[in-house]
Write an enzyme that holds these catalytic residues in place. Sequence first.
Site, PDB file in Angstrom:
ATOM      1  N   GLU A 197       0.873  -1.177   0.000  1.00 27.36           N
ATOM      2  CA  GLU A 197       0.000   0.000   0.000  1.00 27.36           C
ATOM      3  C   GLU A 197       0.915   1.234   0.000  1.00 27.36           C
ATOM      4  O   GLU A 197       1.790   1.361   0.871  1.00 27.36           O
ATOM      5  CB  GLU A 197      -0.816  -0.027   1.295  1.00 27.36           C
TER       6      GLU A 197
ATOM      7  N   ASP B 117      -5.433   9.462   9.784  1.00 25.28           N
ATOM      8  CA  ASP B 117      -4.053   9.080  10.096  1.00 25.28           C
ATOM      9  C   ASP B 117      -3.598   9.579  11.460  1.00 25.28           C
ATOM     10  O   ASP B 117      -3.886  10.710  11.848  1.00 25.28           O
ATOM     11  CB  ASP B 117      -3.102   9.596   9.016  1.00 25.28           C
TER      12      ASP B 117
END
Length: 263
Positions: free
Chosen positions: A51, A62
């Site tokens: 990824e 995040d």
Amino acid sequence: MGKQKLEAAFADVLARNEKAFVPYIMAGDGGLAETEKKLRFLESCGATAIELGIPFSDPVADGPTIQAAGLRAFKQGTTVKKVLDHLKAHPRQVPIILMTYFNPIFAFGMEKFADSCVEAGVAGLIIPDLPLEEEEIIAGELKKRGLALIRLAAITSPKDRLKEIAARSEGFLYAVTVTGTTGSRTSFHDNIEAYLAYLSEISPVPVLAGFGVSKPEHVRHLTNYCAGVVAGSKIIELFRQDDTEAIRELIASAKQTMADQKL
Ligand SMILES: O=P(O)(O)OC[C@@H](O)[C@@H](O)c1c[nH]c2ccccc12
């Protein structure tokens, strides 16, 4: 086609009676030449797919590790175009899944982005801020180009929503293990095992657990209930410490799982 490359990679892992390990790194963190070295190293460790994050100014899902990686990538002048051009110039066997929020795709132009992904040999995409209800804005463009759109399941989602997510899933189903942002953790949500077992039962594609995976024992435990794991923050931290042996060991732990279970 990208989706078929991803499906073949997962079929190989399952045929070897192993579990899948998909590491995440931020493109351009330390510069794209550094990214290339990391991609080659992760491939040599036997990553099922990789990824690759595209930095964005507002990474709401995040945690601090990936936010900092994104800032470092921005400081290197990383852009969507530079990442796609780099991937096109550096073809590879291991499937690449681009992880990007929707805004950079929209700003680049959806059709142009999808075409560039095909030219760059991208296998699929994860767009974490694109919920099921809105995915038709780009899902068709990706499908007609054979690019996998990987859907995310939340542990707090009701079963009918989980069924809808599983039914639409391509490549693999990303089962988020916690409520909150990415980042290494010491524990997971209380009913993680039942959640992963349920998804594995209803999903037509392999289910991978992600968020917080940071130790071989996490990998061995979680893969009793699903087909593999995704790990990003810990991988980024270990690269920062130049602890490539620990990265190799973490990825290898997905391969030991079935052996452990045989005992
Ligand atoms: O960093 P962690 O806790 O190992 O979680 C994986 C995560 O890094 C990666 O899959 C990812 C990076 N940014 C994301 C945003 C949304 C969903 C997933 C991600």
